[in-house]
Design a protein around this motif. Structure first.
Motif, mmCIF file in Angstrom:
data_model
loop_
_atom_site.group_PDB
_atom_site.id
_atom_site.type_symbol
_atom_site.label_atom_id
_atom_site.label_comp_id
_atom_site.label_asym_id
_atom_site.label_seq_id
_atom_site.Cartn_x
_atom_site.Cartn_y
_atom_site.Cartn_z
ATOM 1 N N ARG A 67 7.130 -1.530 6.567
ATOM 2 C CA ARG A 67 7.072 0.134 6.354
ATOM 3 C C ARG A 67 8.588 1.069 6.037
ATOM 4 O O ARG A 67 9.370 1.267 6.369
ATOM 5 N N THR A 100 0.910 -1.464 -0.026
ATOM 6 C CA THR A 100 0.139 0.078 -0.112
ATOM 7 C C THR A 100 1.176 1.526 -0.389
ATOM 8 O O THR A 100 2.134 1.064 0.725
ATOM 9 N N GLY A 149 0.721 5.163 1.347
ATOM 10 C CA GLY A 149 -0.477 6.102 2.205
ATOM 11 C C GLY A 149 -1.027 5.365 2.798
ATOM 12 O O GLY A 149 -1.285 3.945 3.208
ATOM 13 N N ASN A 150 -2.152 6.361 2.266
ATOM 14 C CA ASN A 150 -3.555 5.487 2.902
ATOM 15 C C ASN A 150 -4.549 5.085 1.900
ATOM 16 O O ASN A 150 -5.595 4.545 2.043
#
Length: 105
Positions: A78, A31, A33-34
């Motif tokens: 991340r 992914t 970001g959001n």
């Protein structure tokens, strides 16, 4: 019956290769970001490339989370990365990014 040892084949770097680190082909969900989602194409200690349905701007800093399983457990990696290329490809875009920082939860 003899056990077969797993092995990873690592291609030797070619002289014309400009990357600083060897890349390993692998497809993992990620992914950005959001909102953004995609799939990795390859990873190295210094960067990654991934496919995405949306383009990113060269020079843009992005937060990437790569999801991988190890012994049945999910370990999100991340990363903060800088987009170095964005090429149109079938079904979307291929993004190349240089890793700035990374940590495993």
């Amino acid at each position: 019956m003899a056990m077969v040892e797993p092995r990873v084949v690592v291609p030797l770097r070619r002289r014309q290769e400009k990357r600083g680190a060897e890349r390993f082909e692998m497809e993992l969900p990620l992914t950005v970001g959001n909102a953004g989602a995609g799939t990795t194409r390859d990873l190295s200690v210094s960067g990654l490339s991934f496919t995405s349905r949306q383009p990113y701007v060269v020079g843009e800093e992005i937060d990437v989370t790569v999801e991988y399983l190890l012994d049945g457990h999910n370990f999100p990696l991340r990363c903060r990365a800088t987009v170095v290329r964005c090429d149109a490809s079938p079904g979307g875009f291929t993004i190349g990014a240089k890793l700035n920082t990374a940590f495993v939860e």
